[in-house]
Scaffold this active site. Structure first.
Site, PDB file in Angstrom:
ATOM      1  N   ASP A   1       5.617   7.689  -8.083  1.00 43.60           N
ATOM      2  CA  ASP A   1       6.366   7.145  -6.883  1.00 43.60           C
ATOM      3  C   ASP A   1       6.120   5.596  -7.029  1.00 43.60           C
ATOM      4  O   ASP A   1       5.270   5.224  -7.716  1.00 43.60           O
ATOM      5  CB  ASP A   1       6.028   7.561  -5.411  1.00 43.60           C
ATOM      6  CG  ASP A   1       4.495   7.204  -4.998  1.00 43.60           C
ATOM      7  OD1 ASP A   1       3.586   7.363  -6.276  1.00 43.60           O
ATOM      8  OD2 ASP A   1       4.014   6.930  -4.122  1.00 43.60           O
TER       9      ASP A   1
ATOM     10  N   GLU B   1       1.550   8.219  -3.605  1.00 41.98           N
ATOM     11  CA  GLU B   1       0.541   7.326  -3.702  1.00 41.98           C
ATOM     12  C   GLU B   1       0.428   5.965  -2.953  1.00 41.98           C
ATOM     13  O   GLU B   1      -0.294   5.354  -2.421  1.00 41.98           O
ATOM     14  CB  GLU B   1       0.122   7.110  -5.321  1.00 41.98           C
ATOM     15  CG  GLU B   1      -1.146   6.466  -5.492  1.00 41.98           C
ATOM     16  CD  GLU B   1      -1.427   4.941  -5.545  1.00 41.98           C
ATOM     17  OE1 GLU B   1      -2.480   4.545  -5.411  1.00 41.98           O
ATOM     18  OE2 GLU B   1      -0.333   4.164  -5.462  1.00 41.98           O
TER      19      GLU B   1
END
Lengths: 491, 491
Positions: A117, A182
């Site tokens: 991400d 994250e």
């Protein structure tokens, strides 16, 4: 050499069979293919903070799983539950991708952690190029996620791919754990790590994280991160916001009280004024001071990067130690007060300061919470204000610290020496990477942070990039590193 | 009686011809009509802060002009230019409505100032009723603008209307100046007043403002308002926002500097710490103290209204004087820092505090600007910070103070006595009504604030109301007041 590193012994028979040149050659001849894969990954706007992009993020997890499957991994996509949204509804979290290459019990097993991400990015934010269209300028590959963390994750995947392509047996068993949240706090990951402690993690020897960057042009390995205690200090007074003309002068204003206690947190010269905090910090040994002295770090460039004429300290060791191994207080802002442009004549009824204290060994978040709360309440009591102060610690993330003389780091040195022909710096990170501490606390495994990102990659900023050189040579570094790790004697 | 009020002499021949009972009777019999007109005005969402409502606001100005024309006024709609929008475009300001009833040079001429724009209001903000549908509950007329200021403006218009309806000659010439931008800073009005100084205002004797409220259940007249010096204190450091983990400890944070200087503005007990400010305040005379002592004001209700257990002072005189005739510092908020809910680990690069100091005689905004700037710069210099502090005063509004023994106030006393059978309190206002000072400075005319709104009308708040009693009896008060003013001897 110290007592631990004597255990790091090269098995010379093994070395002779390590076909590094062949593997490195393959990387060089497939350079453009690897960049092409990175381009495809960068094109996916896998922004985990924006729920309207959740389908892109899910697609990114699928692409990651597919890529790992394609090179022969035993892949799983782990459901880690749902995310609660502010409006009360929920949305499924992106699955966590795990993969396994080999399960030879006679070999070491490493687990590579990474994330696919990204932080938000828009051309209008000041990007010179489209952040989702990987663009090479002067040897740098610009795109959101190029360095944080898609590039390094792909370098690890290509590492395995190269061994497979040349039909060379992997010197260690390799596992992957790749997440998609994250940048938003790794939602669901801690629970997943706890749940898989005795299954997925049972045969793992070492955990490798490549989610950070070098400090300078010189390569580096990271052996520590600071933790973070994040506080809300709320002062509540009148039952509603008041007009400062109509009521000002008669009311004891919560904002004045809040400013008054915030001003007692840290001195102009950076001294933390909360009793007990500084006393808890592990003393700096002469040996450690020497390590800091040896690190490549240019104070002038650092000033330039930040855009200031003067820093809190003028010399390298003071700066680096206060960046990595001493606590500090930052006041981030105030909720509930007037914060727009223009003017407003309001006496805010309830104001909440947000501040955090970076954590280092041997601070203990539970103790810090007590120290901060008691101190602020005592400072506040002296004001004799009728308002109410409520101090809460909303994050209590511990620091992570590894032994930089552990064989994992010795293996790293050897790999850097082979690929970059240089001794890497041993550095720490001022920010918090909570997953490192979770891995340590839950699995009990040793962890290394092995970055390939450059110091000027612009993580979380405009014009994020990874250099072509770091991407390609970084893949070779990982290839060499797997070999070096395989040589660590079981002890 | 003092030297000025001796000039206030009733002309007994005039009194005998004042048909107050007839006029008051007409008001009572037309009560429902007057409420119906107010209902129509409240239904127009003339929110001057919202440019998407500008056509409603323009319609409100048209309705005002039309109503004044209907009762025989010579009405003009004055173009006061355009408003610059943040995006660089402009939008026409609502026209200012002026009207004139009579121009007999042997009579006194009063000019009534008011406004028909309103503060924003939405049902969802916590209104019990639709804010744009006038709703009567227990004798109170709830609706946005009921008290601020559509109700009082209509009471003045009805005053003239009643004289006309009964074919009774107005005892004074009456002018109106009604604007539509009061809630947003009266854009364009100052220039219009300056431009019409020698035309519209040339024959005006007195200016009457009914844009305020009583202090308690006891009627009141207002003879002063505080001014306001509004400051921006900007501390600028790094060239961009920084991650507090990565940079915290090495950077001298602008937010810490800003908190440090804000904390030096005012003590916990409300003492202003800026040298020279307190010294400039006119001393409180024994006579004035006595006036404050006589004012009806219940400290316990005031605490309850605000929702606090304790105020800055415990006795009535200290509270009222610090509300109206002493300066105070309010810190409104900080722009550029993190202000949302949740957490963010940011070191803001540039932060701008917004604070204001209420002005009272004999403070001088230009001197206050100098005092504040020099003081904050000297406090900041002691911090030895490399950051830059920039202090600017963006508003410097002077206080307004009338002589409460002026015949205008004596006339008010007589009118209140006649209609409410009570001696009104002589009060001041803690907030700033800049137009009062402008009228005074530009036209040189005497001004009175003659409120009919109740202390609990909830101006700018949810559930704004005007009581039926105050609306109707207030109209009668204005009728009586015009008569009393006509009796003021020219001197």
């Amino acid at each position: 050499m110290n007592s631990i590193s004597v255990f790091y012994l090269l098995l010379w028979t093994g070395v002779s069979s390590f076909k590094f040149e062949d593997l490195a050659q393959y990387v060089s001849t497939h350079e453009e293919d690897f960049i092409e894969t990175l381009r495809k990954w960068i094109a996916v706007e896998s922004d985990s903070s924006d729920i309207t992009k959740r389908s892109d993020l899910d697609r990114m997890m699928d692409m990651t799983a597919e890529k790992l499957r394609l090179i022969g991994g035993r892949v799983e996509m782990i459901d880690v539950g749902a995310q609660a949204l502010p409006n009360g509804s929920t949305i499924a979290l992106p699955k966590v991708v795990t993969a396994q290459f080999g399960s030879d019990p006679s070999k070491r097993t490493v687990c590579v952690y990474g994330h696919v991400d990204v932080q938000p990015a828009k051309k209008e934010d000041g990007w010179a190029t489209d952040p989702y269209d990987l663009t090479e300028i002067n040897g740098n590959l610009y795109g959101r996620g190029a360095s944080d963390n898609k590039g390094p994750v792909l370098a690890w995947i290509h590492t395995v791919e190269v061994y497979k392509a040349l039909n060379i047996e992997l010197p260690v068993n390799v596992k992957f754990i790749i997440e998609g949240m994250e940048e938003t706090g790794s939602n669901g990951l801690d629970e997943m790590i706890v749940a898989q402690k005795d299954t997925f993690f049972s045969d793992v020897d070492y955990i490798i994280i490549s989610d950070c960057v070098w400090l300078s042009k010189r390569p580096a390995m990271t052996y520590g991160t600071r933790g973070n205690c994040y506080f809300f200090a709320e002062v509540e007074g009148p039952k509603k916001d008041l007009h400062s003309g109509v009521y000002g002068g008669t009311v004891i204003e919560p904002m004045t009280d809040l400013i008054g206690i915030l001003d007692k947190l840290i001195s102009p010269s950076g001294k933390i004024l909360i009793p007990g905090i500084r006393e808890a910090v592990a003393p700096l040994s002469d040996e450690e001071w020497k390590m800091y002295q040896d690190i490549e770090f240019d104070v002038e460039s650092y000033k330039q990067e930040i855009g200031v004429d003067e820093l809190m300290y003028s010399n390298k060791v003071d700066l680096l130690t206060h960046r990595w191994r001493y606590p500090t207080v930052s006041i981030h802002g105030i909720e509930g007060a007037f914060s727009s442009s223009g003017s407003k004549t309001v006496i805010p009824a309830k104001v909440i300061a947000k501040f955090s204290i970076r954590q280092v060994p041997n601070m203990d978040p539970a103790m810090v919470e007590k120290q901060v709360t008691e101190y602020l309440q005592s400072v506040f009591a002296k004001r004799k204000s009728p308002n109410k102060l409520n101090v809460t610690m909303i994050i209590g993330a511990k620091p992570w610290l590894a032994d930089p003389t552990h064989p994992l780091f010795e293996a790293g040195k050897a790999a850097f020496k082979r690929v970059f022909d240089v001794e890497p710096d041993l550095i720490r990170e001022g920010g918090t990477i909570p997953v490192a501490r979770t891995f340590q606390d839950v699995t009990g495994k040793s962890i290394i942070m092995l970055p390939i990102g450059g110091f000027d990659d612009g993580l979380h900023s405009q014009n994020e990039k990874l250099s072509r050189h770091n991407y390609i040579e970084g893949t070779k570094l990982f290839i060499a590193y797997l070999h070096e790790v395989s040589q660590i004697k079981k002890y």
